[in-house]
Design a protein around this motif. Sequence first.
Motif, PDB file in Angstrom:
ATOM      1  N   VAL A  71       0.844  -1.204   0.000  1.00 57.99           N
ATOM      2  CA  VAL A  71       0.000   0.000   0.000  1.00 57.99           C
ATOM      3  C   VAL A  71       0.869   1.241   0.000  1.00 57.99           C
ATOM      4  O   VAL A  71       0.589   2.220  -0.710  1.00 57.99           O
ATOM      5  N   LEU A  72       1.930   1.232   0.801  1.00 58.27           N
ATOM      6  CA  LEU A  72       2.817   2.391   0.874  1.00 58.27           C
ATOM      7  C   LEU A  72       3.427   2.694  -0.493  1.00 58.27           C
ATOM      8  O   LEU A  72       3.466   3.857  -0.929  1.00 58.27           O
ATOM      9  N   GLU A  73       3.890   1.671  -1.187  1.00 59.03           N
ATOM     10  CA  GLU A  73       4.495   1.895  -2.500  1.00 59.03           C
ATOM     11  C   GLU A  73       3.470   2.440  -3.489  1.00 59.03           C
ATOM     12  O   GLU A  73       3.785   3.287  -4.327  1.00 59.03           O
ATOM     13  N   GLN A  74       2.236   1.949  -3.397  1.00 63.76           N
ATOM     14  CA  GLN A  74       1.182   2.447  -4.276  1.00 63.76           C
ATOM     15  C   GLN A  74       0.904   3.929  -3.983  1.00 63.76           C
ATOM     16  O   GLN A  74       0.719   4.731  -4.901  1.00 63.76           O
ATOM     17  N   LEU A  75       0.868   4.283  -2.698  1.00 61.24           N
ATOM     18  CA  LEU A  75       0.597   5.674  -2.321  1.00 61.24           C
ATOM     19  C   LEU A  75       1.719   6.612  -2.774  1.00 61.24           C
ATOM     20  O   LEU A  75       1.473   7.774  -3.108  1.00 61.24           O
ATOM     21  N   GLU A  87      -8.815  11.831  -3.881  1.00 58.27           N
ATOM     22  CA  GLU A  87      -9.024  12.206  -5.274  1.00 58.27           C
ATOM     23  C   GLU A  87      -8.544  11.114  -6.220  1.00 58.27           C
ATOM     24  O   GLU A  87      -8.893  11.111  -7.397  1.00 58.27           O
ATOM     25  N   ASN A  88      -7.734  10.203  -5.703  1.00 58.67           N
ATOM     26  CA  ASN A  88      -7.213   9.113  -6.511  1.00 58.67           C
ATOM     27  C   ASN A  88      -8.192   7.937  -6.489  1.00 58.67           C
ATOM     28  O   ASN A  88      -8.606   7.492  -5.414  1.00 58.67           O
ATOM     29  N   GLU A  89      -8.567   7.425  -7.634  1.00 56.28           N
ATOM     30  CA  GLU A  89      -9.584   6.375  -7.727  1.00 56.28           C
ATOM     31  C   GLU A  89      -9.154   5.108  -7.018  1.00 56.28           C
ATOM     32  O   GLU A  89      -9.943   4.481  -6.306  1.00 56.28           O
ATOM     33  N   TRP A  90      -7.880   4.722  -7.207  1.00 56.47           N
ATOM     34  CA  TRP A  90      -7.419   3.492  -6.551  1.00 56.47           C
ATOM     35  C   TRP A  90      -7.553   3.607  -5.038  1.00 56.47           C
ATOM     36  O   TRP A  90      -8.040   2.679  -4.375  1.00 56.47           O
ATOM     37  N   TYR A  91      -7.164   4.746  -4.491  1.00 56.93           N
ATOM     38  CA  TYR A  91      -7.207   4.896  -3.038  1.00 56.93           C
ATOM     39  C   TYR A  91      -8.653   4.926  -2.528  1.00 56.93           C
ATOM     40  O   TYR A  91      -8.963   4.342  -1.492  1.00 56.93           O
ATOM     41  N   ARG A  92      -9.535   5.596  -3.273  1.00 57.13           N
ATOM     42  CA  ARG A  92     -10.944   5.615  -2.862  1.00 57.13           C
ATOM     43  C   ARG A  92     -11.500   4.191  -2.794  1.00 57.13           C
ATOM     44  O   ARG A  92     -12.174   3.816  -1.840  1.00 57.13           O
ATOM     45  N   GLU A  93     -11.211   3.428  -3.814  1.00 65.07           N
ATOM     46  CA  GLU A  93     -11.729   2.057  -3.856  1.00 65.07           C
ATOM     47  C   GLU A  93     -11.088   1.198  -2.754  1.00 65.07           C
ATOM     48  O   GLU A  93     -11.762   0.354  -2.153  1.00 65.07           O
ATOM     49  N   TYR A  94      -9.813   1.435  -2.514  1.00 69.49           N
ATOM     50  CA  TYR A  94      -9.136   0.670  -1.464  1.00 69.49           C
ATOM     51  C   TYR A  94      -9.745   0.986  -0.102  1.00 69.49           C
ATOM     52  O   TYR A  94     -10.001   0.093   0.714  1.00 69.49           O
ATOM     53  N   THR A 500      -1.882  12.301   3.741  1.00 71.06           N
ATOM     54  CA  THR A 500      -1.850  13.447   2.823  1.00 71.06           C
ATOM     55  C   THR A 500      -0.893  13.161   1.667  1.00 71.06           C
ATOM     56  O   THR A 500       0.154  12.534   1.864  1.00 71.06           O
ATOM     57  N   PRO A 501      -1.235  13.583   0.430  1.00 74.40           N
ATOM     58  CA  PRO A 501      -0.347  13.364  -0.721  1.00 74.40           C
ATOM     59  C   PRO A 501       1.063  13.874  -0.433  1.00 74.40           C
ATOM     60  O   PRO A 501       1.254  14.987   0.077  1.00 74.40           O
ATOM     61  N   GLY A 502       2.028  13.048  -0.761  1.00 72.37           N
ATOM     62  CA  GLY A 502       3.412  13.378  -0.454  1.00 72.37           C
ATOM     63  C   GLY A 502       3.747  13.169   1.003  1.00 72.37           C
ATOM     64  O   GLY A 502       4.880  13.459   1.426  1.00 72.37           O
ATOM     65  N   PHE A 503       2.783  12.688   1.791  1.00 71.33           N
ATOM     66  CA  PHE A 503       2.959  12.435   3.232  1.00 71.33           C
ATOM     67  C   PHE A 503       3.467  13.674   3.969  1.00 71.33           C
ATOM     68  O   PHE A 503       4.249  13.589   4.907  1.00 71.33           O
ATOM     69  N   LYS A 504       2.972  14.841   3.520  1.00 65.91           N
ATOM     70  CA  LYS A 504       3.451  16.098   4.098  1.00 65.91           C
ATOM     71  C   LYS A 504       3.134  16.220   5.587  1.00 65.91           C
ATOM     72  O   LYS A 504       3.852  16.881   6.316  1.00 65.91           O
ATOM     73  N   LYS A 505       2.052  15.595   6.013  1.00 68.71           N
ATOM     74  CA  LYS A 505       1.663  15.681   7.434  1.00 68.71           C
ATOM     75  C   LYS A 505       1.571  14.294   8.056  1.00 68.71           C
ATOM     76  O   LYS A 505       0.719  14.040   8.908  1.00 68.71           O
ATOM     77  N   ASN A 506       2.499  13.442   7.670  1.00 69.66           N
ATOM     78  CA  ASN A 506       2.427  12.052   8.114  1.00 69.66           C
ATOM     79  C   ASN A 506       3.755  11.514   8.622  1.00 69.66           C
ATOM     80  O   ASN A 506       4.114  10.370   8.365  1.00 69.66           O
ATOM     81  N   TYR A 507       4.466  12.355   9.351  1.00 70.69           N
ATOM     82  CA  TYR A 507       5.694  11.863   9.975  1.00 70.69           C
ATOM     83  C   TYR A 507       5.943  12.633  11.262  1.00 70.69           C
ATOM     84  O   TYR A 507       5.550  13.791  11.416  1.00 70.69           O
ATOM     85  N   ASP A 508       6.544  11.947  12.210  1.00 70.90           N
ATOM     86  CA  ASP A 508       6.977  12.558  13.482  1.00 70.90           C
ATOM     87  C   ASP A 508       5.858  13.347  14.160  1.00 70.90           C
ATOM     88  O   ASP A 508       6.055  14.477  14.616  1.00 70.90           O
ATOM     89  N   CYS A 509       4.679  12.758  14.242  1.00 73.67           N
ATOM     90  CA  CYS A 509       3.588  13.404  14.975  1.00 73.67           C
ATOM     91  C   CYS A 509       3.973  13.505  16.454  1.00 73.67           C
ATOM     92  O   CYS A 509       4.593  12.595  17.013  1.00 73.67           O
ATOM     93  N   LEU A 510       3.571  14.570  17.068  1.00 74.63           N
ATOM     94  CA  LEU A 510       3.936  14.824  18.459  1.00 74.63           C
ATOM     95  C   LEU A 510       3.515  13.674  19.375  1.00 74.63           C
ATOM     96  O   LEU A 510       4.290  13.217  20.225  1.00 74.63           O
ATOM     97  N   VAL A 511       2.292  13.181  19.198  1.00 74.64           N
ATOM     98  CA  VAL A 511       1.804  12.117  20.067  1.00 74.64           C
ATOM     99  C   VAL A 511       2.564  10.821  19.837  1.00 74.64           C
ATOM    100  O   VAL A 511       2.854  10.075  20.786  1.00 74.64           O
ATOM    101  N   ASP A 512       2.947  10.527  18.589  1.00 69.81           N
ATOM    102  CA  ASP A 512       3.740   9.328  18.316  1.00 69.81           C
ATOM    103  C   ASP A 512       5.077   9.397  19.033  1.00 69.81           C
ATOM    104  O   ASP A 512       5.523   8.429  19.655  1.00 69.81           O
TER     105      ASP A 512
END
Length: 793
Positions: A71-75, A87-94, A500-512
């Motif tokens: 899934v990560l590679e597809q994203l 907005e991506n059809e594959w992701y919506r269906e997944y 988020t596309p490009g994983f702009k808000k998907n790393y090093d979250c404060l709570v994690d």
Amino acid sequence: MNRNEQAKRHPISYDKPAPDFFEGALMGNGGLGAVVTTRPDAIVIHFGHNNVWDIRIAENNQEKIGTFQDVLEQLKQIPQDLDTFRENEWYREYCDMTAENYSKPYPRPMPCGSLLLGYDRRKAEVLGHKIHIHNGLCEVYFKLEAGEEATLQLIIEPEADRMWMKLVSPEGAVGGLFDRVKLIPDPDTPKELPLAQLAVEAERSQLSFRQTLPWAPEGNERDAKDKAFRLDVRVAEDIEAMDTKGGVQAKLLQTESFLAYVELTEGLDAAVAAGLQELEVPGEQGVAAAFAACENNWTSYWNCSGVSLGDEFLEQIWYWNLYFYHCSVKPEATCPGLFANWSYRSIGSEWHGDYHMNYNTQQPFWLAFSSNHIDKHLAYVNMVDHILPVSRKWASEYYGMRGAYYPHSAYPVEMNIMPYPVPHWGWEVCETPWTVQSLWWHYLYTMDRDFLADRAFVPIKEAVLFLTDYMRRPDTHGEAWGDDRYHIFPTVVPELYELTPGFKKNYDCLVDLTLTKFVFHAFKEACGTLGIEQQEEELLGSVQEILSKFPEYATAESQRGTVFVSVPGEDAEVVYNTPNGIMTIFPGEEHGLHSTGEAYQTALNSYLNHRNEGGNELVFYHLAGARMGHLDLEKFKRQISYCLLPNGTCTDRVLLSGGRYSDTLSFDFMRRVGIWFENFALPIVINECLLQSYNGILRLFPNWPSEQDAEFATLRAVGAFLVSASFSGGEVQWVEIESEAGAELKFYNPWEHGTVCKQASGDVTVYDDIVHLSTSPGERIRLVKANAQVAAS
């Protein structure tokens, strides 16, 4: 302080009919739950049970889910300039495919039916009801035709799922008030389930219904895993069977008194008897024994801790919510979900009424520690044991990693895959360390080494194994990051951005980050305590390597200065759902009154600048404020009042639009979904205003108004200390401490001119800002203010 008498001061009263579910009196024994509603023509009691669920589960599409890496590679192939992955059809269906199972209405708590006691309103008028929280007694008050008064008394036995009902009057025996009795299966019982089996036996003055709960999703196949429950009522007076439309009912024949009990039986279908089972005739001896057992159980409960506060409202909230807590959880029953053991029709089934591991499930058990009800936490520990196998399987088969990846959502039923494997919430890494955090607290607050070895260590280690594997993947460090750190990637901020596309808000979250750091340190200390550092050398080495190259916390500039934000690059004005920007204060426990300088100021700025849309912050946010010594108690009280329901519980209500919520949304949309179990944790906020010990050092009355008196008894502190203290005239008056385990006692000196420590070995006067004392198991220490003149000399 007489703790039972303190509880007695705070009954929950309602001075008119209470026909609505959220007006009724809440009762329970930790397994069985009951809502006593009062109509102008009947008493209707709705039953539920933590053990009783619609256990069907959908686990379709297992072969389509794939693996995390797939899934990560597809994203990664999806263009970064999209606004959302959806907005991506594959992701919506997944997402549609992976959400399909959760879209089913089951599993969910299964309402256990209702008991109706009808009366002729020409002859009687219901005036209201009262719950005596000190002993669990509920009273419903009537005015009778001739002017007499009558009271229906109800109690639930603590060790049996049985409710007793007795009619009493100052004038003596009262007969003929109730003219019919009816058992009603829940009106929203799914049509796929077998029909309830109804029975009435006039000779035995008994009615019952039995409901099978199939394991098979369609409900029409029989299996050894099927479960069932039955609800029986037996009255002392004679009855005459009536029609069974909408349930099973009988006419009550006129007698001089009314005495009855209702009994719930639940378990495997093969073990729950079919047909009418003969129950003992209700008698005065039986009801007296039940009353005595109830009295003893509640007295023992209230003896665990108590408060006496100059603020009447906060004292009331403390006692009310601890009452609800005892009604709704015990280790012998299934761990409660979102809405505990009270349900009726669709009430209590929203979001499956399940376990959400990004705070909802954990929050009620924060209360267990400082309030000295540590046994309650065992229900949560049992839940962790339950979800550990599927968490290990998911870590191995989906992630290809060691350890356990704890789920976003889970059920108290048999699971083969994660119930909600949708990446935009299912990839919240914080839920893995968060799930096991309180297991470490359990050890710290009890110093129970056997518990650490037998119950806590394995789930904690499994979380650490997964986290170290996850953070050492090639994707999480190296030249692409421009530093030498190990990052948490990808991940999701709770209840906010999704992926988020490009994983702009998907790393090093404060709570994690803060929770991963917490569980890493807990693991290191646990290994030392258990003497297994050599055995765990490899994993300890990985932990230390990651901690030495741990990411910095993201910050931003706000109206109040530098603040922590939930993820790098975030705007400081974002509207949160959960208190993401203050996670280092709590649950991370990195920042608080012990912090100094820039670290303290940034954490405080984060608390003061926080914007929350409401619903997930009533306990959470204000607890952080108390930890910082900046909780505005008057504002806290006003928000409690805003959320307060007629039954005395607090619902989740919206506070702010502009985040996920629009200006046209009803701010009460969560009000009627169920009784929010999580908000019973409100007393922990008050506890943290009276006593803090999270860093191993006792701090007395850190957030209590100087002009108000306060006293507390045997609140539990880190190090297995039971602490009692009094505050008056703007200063601490005395402190008593019992050392259960003989740990070293550390406390911030409460008096400027020193403290006299009275121990069995003799008195000693100490002047240090932080005092260290050796203790022995069972020792009691009393602290009093040193004489100012002696201190000066």
